[in-house]
Design an enzyme around this catalytic site. Structure first.
Site, short mmCIF file in Angstrom:
data_model
loop_
_atom_site.label_atom_id
_atom_site.label_comp_id
_atom_site.label_asym_id
_atom_site.label_seq_id
_atom_site.Cartn_x
_atom_site.Cartn_y
_atom_site.Cartn_z
N HIS A 119 0.70 73.93 -35.29
CA HIS A 119 0.88 75.07 -34.39
C HIS A 119 1.17 74.65 -32.95
O HIS A 119 0.61 73.69 -32.44
CB HIS A 119 -0.37 75.96 -34.43
CG HIS A 119 -1.62 75.25 -34.00
ND1 HIS A 119 -2.04 75.19 -32.69
CD2 HIS A 119 -2.54 74.56 -34.71
CE1 HIS A 119 -3.16 74.51 -32.61
NE2 HIS A 119 -3.49 74.11 -33.83
N ASP A 120 2.06 75.39 -32.32
CA ASP A 120 2.37 75.26 -30.90
C ASP A 120 3.05 73.95 -30.54
O ASP A 120 3.20 73.63 -29.36
CB ASP A 120 1.11 75.42 -30.04
CG ASP A 120 0.39 76.72 -30.31
OD1 ASP A 120 0.95 77.78 -29.96
OD2 ASP A 120 -0.72 76.70 -30.89
N GLY A 137 -1.67 70.10 -33.24
CA GLY A 137 -1.35 71.25 -32.42
C GLY A 137 -1.04 70.88 -30.98
O GLY A 137 -1.59 69.94 -30.42
#
Length: 256
Positions: A119-120, A137
């Site tokens: 994520h991200d 992340g």
């Protein structure tokens, strides 16, 4: 172009000349650009926007909810550029509201089998993830970076453009542009001269980055002292200036 066993949810949007193989699933809020190939048994969930000319191989999972325990099903997104190759069993997750809410991948990248983008993460262009390479992340990967097999990048780390992360490396600090790493925790070993040659850098600029590497890592100087010593070469060579800018902006500190 759509196999009869594939499931395309009503909210999905597919461009021209898109192929979807047997038993693949394309969820709502997914937009796939022209000339993409989705092989069999692929799962693509949204909200996700995928550009044109991408090729996603069997058993890949793209745009799934992230593995962050703080994630509470917020409507975060994944954005993928053009002409990427995503090989078997690769996993790419959407963002979280703790960051910008988006995982972003550029164009012309290769994600080999079993690679993972958390994520991200922000991935540039012309990047190669070799088999089993993973980023946690909030990781940022610059253009032309190569992550060798089984390498891993700790959350919030940044890897500068043209760097080479060696196999089995465990990166827990930022990697400056053009630097080659190896080990766990990863340490610097050289400038990625071979990669620079392949991408058309002139020999004098390659030599300047090698001098910059020696100043950063071989002269027992503090970071600020090293940057001051590099100012003359930085004025002449953009690659050296890129290294300086990266080191100055590093929040986690660079590998040493």
């Amino acid at each position: 172009m759509i196999h009869p066993t594939a499931i395309i949810e009503p909210g999905a949007k597919l461009g021209n000349n898109v192929s979807v193989g047997p038993y693949s699933y394309i969820g709502n809020d997914v937009e796939i650009g022209d000339n993409c190939i989705i092989e069999s048994h692929v799962v693509v969930k949204g909200p996700s926007t995928i550009g044109s000319g991408n090729h996603i191989f069997q058993f890949a999972s793209v745009g799934e909810a992230c593995q962050d325990k703080k994630y509470a099903n917020e409507p975060t997104t994944l954005i993928i550029g053009d002409n990427n190759v995503i090989r078997e069993c690769a996993t790419i997750h959407r963002g979280t509201i703790q960051d910008q809410g988006v995982t972003k991948i550029g164009s012309n990248n290769l994600f080999m089998a079993y690679t993972h983008v958390a994520h991200d993460a922000v991935i540039g262009d012309n990047v190669i993830f070799a088999n089993n390479a993973s980023v946690a992340g909030h990781v940022h990967i610059g253009d032309w970076v190569i992550l060798a097999g089984n390498s891993g990048i700790h959350q919030f780390c940044k890897v500068g453009a043209h760097a080479f992360v060696g196999m089995y490396s465990g990166v827990n600090k930022d990697v400056p542009p053009f630097v080659t790493t190896i080990g766990t925790p990863a340490g610097p070993v050289a400038i990625n001269t071979e990669g620079m040659k392949r991408r058309g850098f002139e020999s004098d600029e390659i030599m300047a980055t090698r001098r910059a590497y020696k100043t950063l890592y071989r002269k027992s100087l503090g970071v600020e002292e090293a940057i001051a010593e590099l100012s003359e070469d930085a004025a002449k060579y953009p690659a050296v200036q890129l290294m300086i800018d990266f080191v100055k902006s590093s929040e986690r500190g660079i590998i040493r």
